[in-house]
Motif scaffolding. Sequence first.
Motif, PDB file in Angstrom:
ATOM      1  N   VAL A  66       0.907  -1.163   0.034  1.00 14.28           N
ATOM      2  CA  VAL A  66      -0.053   0.071   0.067  1.00 14.28           C
ATOM      3  C   VAL A  66       1.005   1.157  -0.028  1.00 14.28           C
ATOM      4  N   PHE A  67       0.694   2.341  -0.841  1.00 19.13           N
ATOM      5  CA  PHE A  67       1.152   3.446  -0.795  1.00 19.13           C
ATOM      6  C   PHE A  67       0.265   4.631  -0.949  1.00 19.13           C
ATOM      7  N   ILE A  68       0.889   5.847  -0.356  1.00 17.59           N
ATOM      8  CA  ILE A  68       0.137   7.057  -0.533  1.00 17.59           C
ATOM      9  C   ILE A  68       1.103   8.319  -0.534  1.00 17.59           C
ATOM     10  N   GLY A  69       0.890   9.050  -1.306  1.00 12.50           N
ATOM     11  CA  GLY A  69       1.725  10.177  -1.300  1.00 12.50           C
ATOM     12  C   GLY A  69       1.472  11.491  -1.893  1.00 12.50           C
ATOM     13  N   ASP A  70       2.196  12.571  -1.736  1.00 12.05           N
ATOM     14  CA  ASP A  70       1.725  13.573  -2.327  1.00 12.05           C
ATOM     15  C   ASP A  70       2.885  14.556  -2.958  1.00 12.05           C
ATOM     16  N   VAL A  71       2.718  14.857  -4.061  1.00 11.00           N
ATOM     17  CA  VAL A  71       3.825  15.379  -4.953  1.00 11.00           C
ATOM     18  C   VAL A  71       3.701  16.849  -4.799  1.00 11.00           C
ATOM     19  N   THR A  72       4.909  17.626  -4.799  1.00 11.97           N
ATOM     20  CA  THR A  72       4.873  19.069  -4.680  1.00 11.97           C
ATOM     21  C   THR A  72       4.112  19.855  -5.526  1.00 11.97           C
TER      22      THR A  72
ATOM     23  N   LEU B 180       5.913  10.451   0.634  1.00 12.45           N
ATOM     24  CA  LEU B 180       5.494   9.090   0.254  1.00 12.45           C
ATOM     25  C   LEU B 180       5.610   8.204   1.381  1.00 12.45           C
ATOM     26  N   PHE B 181       4.423   7.491   1.783  1.00  9.71           N
ATOM     27  CA  PHE B 181       4.615   6.295   2.794  1.00  9.71           C
ATOM     28  C   PHE B 181       4.434   5.179   1.868  1.00  9.71           C
TER      29      PHE B 181
ATOM     30  N   GLY C 276       9.163  11.423   4.376  1.00  7.49           N
ATOM     31  CA  GLY C 276       8.739  12.844   4.656  1.00  7.49           C
ATOM     32  C   GLY C 276       7.142  12.937   4.597  1.00  7.49           C
ATOM     33  N   HIS C 277       6.599  11.823   4.748  1.00  7.12           N
ATOM     34  CA  HIS C 277       5.115  11.938   4.634  1.00  7.12           C
ATOM     35  C   HIS C 277       4.413  12.245   5.956  1.00  7.12           C
TER      36      HIS C 277
END
Length: 265
Positions: A71-77, A133-134, A151-152
């Motif tokens: 499972v992954f979840i992230g947030d792009v700048t 990203l996690f 850094g998530h």
Amino acid sequence: MATEKGGGCMPEQAHPAGDGVAVASRIQQLLLPKTPPACRWGCIGVMNRMATALGGDYFDFISMPDGREMVFIGDVTGHDIQSSVVMSLVYGFLHHCALTVDNPLSMVSQLNRFLVRFADHGVELDHHFSSTLFLGIIDPASLRMEYVNAGHVPPRVLRRNSLHRLASTSPPVGFFAEAEVTTGFFGFEREDRLLLYTDGILDASNGTETFGAERLDAFLKTTAGSYIRFMDELAAALRDFGAGDPPDDDCSAIVIDIREPGTGA
């Protein structure tokens, strides 16, 4: 045990956009999972709200060849078109990487080098090729998760009345050519609740204050019931708080209720 699968997705938002942006938005929505996977060891719900037609939040679930679940979840700048382009690069790279790599440390390290190479192509755009990203891989047989938090915002694990936070183990991907990436581990127990989310939830504002980590923790501790109801109530809590609709920043969340050790899907 009966197999269950979750829902709780918030509906897509309608946004005025040109034909090109509209098509790009549809392609981006195709990348994101419409429903969580069905598995015997847990029940999964998701929520996703974009601030505009295109966004930088991403998440997914990948069944590994050996039966473990990634499972992954992230947030792009950034926001809008530039973040959606980078989000697509990250999303595709992780899916490709999962075919041959079996541990989070190698996946995140390779993704970091991949993004840094793109950033080197243009100094004026280099800050766009980065993301929090996690990424975790859960073994259904032991309920043990190996993860990297690049850094998530720290995921939360609710175990009875106690909260465990899965803090960063590396900087965000795309910032440093030789990033120091380390691995974390967490052993789940039956009836644990894992919450992964993006910072759009913490930063949701009513014009005076933000929703913040304390409200999220209190909500997690006091909201019982099914994983589907949990996501519906999280959306309602943000509305009752006075957060914008559509939100000011992309808001995504995944809740996983751990049931018992199993054999995967």
